[in-house]
Design a protein around this motif. Sequence first.
Motif, PDB file in Angstrom:
ATOM      1  N   LEU A  85      41.920  42.369  25.687  1.00  0.00           N
ATOM      2  CA  LEU A  85      41.852  40.948  26.069  1.00  0.00           C
ATOM      3  C   LEU A  85      41.858  40.796  27.592  1.00  0.00           C
ATOM      4  O   LEU A  85      41.133  39.969  28.150  1.00  0.00           O
ATOM      5  N   GLY A  86      42.685  41.624  28.259  1.00  0.00           N
ATOM      6  CA  GLY A  86      42.754  41.576  29.725  1.00  0.00           C
ATOM      7  C   GLY A  86      41.407  41.908  30.343  1.00  0.00           C
ATOM      8  O   GLY A  86      40.956  41.259  31.297  1.00  0.00           O
TER       9      GLY A  86
ATOM     10  N   GLN B  19      38.991  39.052  29.904  1.00  0.00           N
ATOM     11  CA  GLN B  19      39.260  37.982  30.875  1.00  0.00           C
ATOM     12  C   GLN B  19      38.694  38.366  32.245  1.00  0.00           C
ATOM     13  O   GLN B  19      38.025  37.561  32.895  1.00  0.00           O
TER      14      GLN B  19
ATOM     15  N   GLY C  90      35.166  37.755  32.508  1.00  0.00           N
ATOM     16  CA  GLY C  90      34.732  36.368  32.324  1.00  0.00           C
ATOM     17  C   GLY C  90      34.209  36.082  30.921  1.00  0.00           C
ATOM     18  O   GLY C  90      33.412  35.159  30.721  1.00  0.00           O
TER      19      GLY C  90
ATOM     20  N   ASP D  38      34.816  34.678  27.223  1.00  0.00           N
ATOM     21  CA  ASP D  38      35.718  33.751  26.530  1.00  0.00           C
ATOM     22  C   ASP D  38      36.097  34.358  25.172  1.00  0.00           C
ATOM     23  O   ASP D  38      35.263  34.423  24.264  1.00  0.00           O
ATOM     24  N   ALA D  39      37.359  34.814  25.033  1.00  0.00           N
ATOM     25  CA  ALA D  39      37.786  35.507  23.808  1.00  0.00           C
ATOM     26  C   ALA D  39      37.616  34.626  22.571  1.00  0.00           C
ATOM     27  O   ALA D  39      37.319  35.130  21.487  1.00  0.00           O
TER      28      ALA D  39
END
Length: 275
Positions: free
Chosen positions: A21-22, A25, A28, A30-31
Amino acid sequence: MSHASAISDHWGTGDVYSRILGAMQAAGIDASAVTLEQLAPMDHFHARGFPATKDLADTLPIKPGQHILDIGSGLGGPARYIARRFDCRVDGIDITAPFVDAANKLNALVGMQDAVSFRVGDGQSLPYANEAFDGGYTQHVTMNVPDRDAFLAEAFRVLKPGAFFALTEHGLGEAGTPHHPLPWSKDGSGAYLMRPADTVRALERAGFVKIEVTDTGDKYLEGYNRAIELAERGETPVFGNHVLLGKMAPEIIRNAALNIAEGRTHPVQFNCVKP
Ligand SMILES: C[S@@+](CC[C@H](N)C(=O)[O-])C[C@H]1O[C@@H](n2cnc3c(N)ncnc32)[C@H](O)[C@@H]1O
């Protein structure tokens, strides 16, 4: 430390999902709206990444609705791709619990829980009934498997008669003694590479027939060389599974390429059938 925990700790410890997830992010992405295509540089966790999974999938005779087994499913990218492409169900099993956790969470993120699921386990002792699956594959896993006969016997046992089985791996090249670190081993410990001819004999001992062998060395060398060129130009993508290989990633990738070029390893694919 047991063999299983040594292999598992080698591949992934801690909260792998949070690290993914890091990285998303940082890139750029969007999870909450991430696509399989966007995940691919990360969740096809093997040499050559998604293009290798696609090449393998091109050889698999999967029909809609079938139930397929992925042994050593990693972060789950191949299983999700195959489930979506063939409209089938895929069960994945992997020895590394943080990968299984991340694979199931990535499934939830893309809404694929009904088609694909992952559990922790060892390919040398599968927790499934006899003749449960219509087909199975294991992509770049067996380099870490000491008892190939047990691994292949288990794959054979859980497949239905007539099912396909596919295996890709880095075999041992004619020159032998690979340089380390490599993706599957820092120093040679936990590595059990076999010459392709010996893998054919092991598949035969397990009972598989119609064994086709495809040399994939040139494609892998090309893939590694491309990654090296990008790194030299400072253009390595932010979101990619090199994040999970850690600081040694550049050395690992250089060694992987050198081993193939020097004939120390021999990437290969086997397609066969349970009669
Ligand atoms: C290079 S990764 C490949 C992951 C996945 N197959 C892919 O192509 O993205 C190797 C994987 O094999 C798993 N593995 C190694 N030995 C295993 C075993 N005996 N049983 C199940 N999984 C194993 C590791 O935990 C790791 O996830």
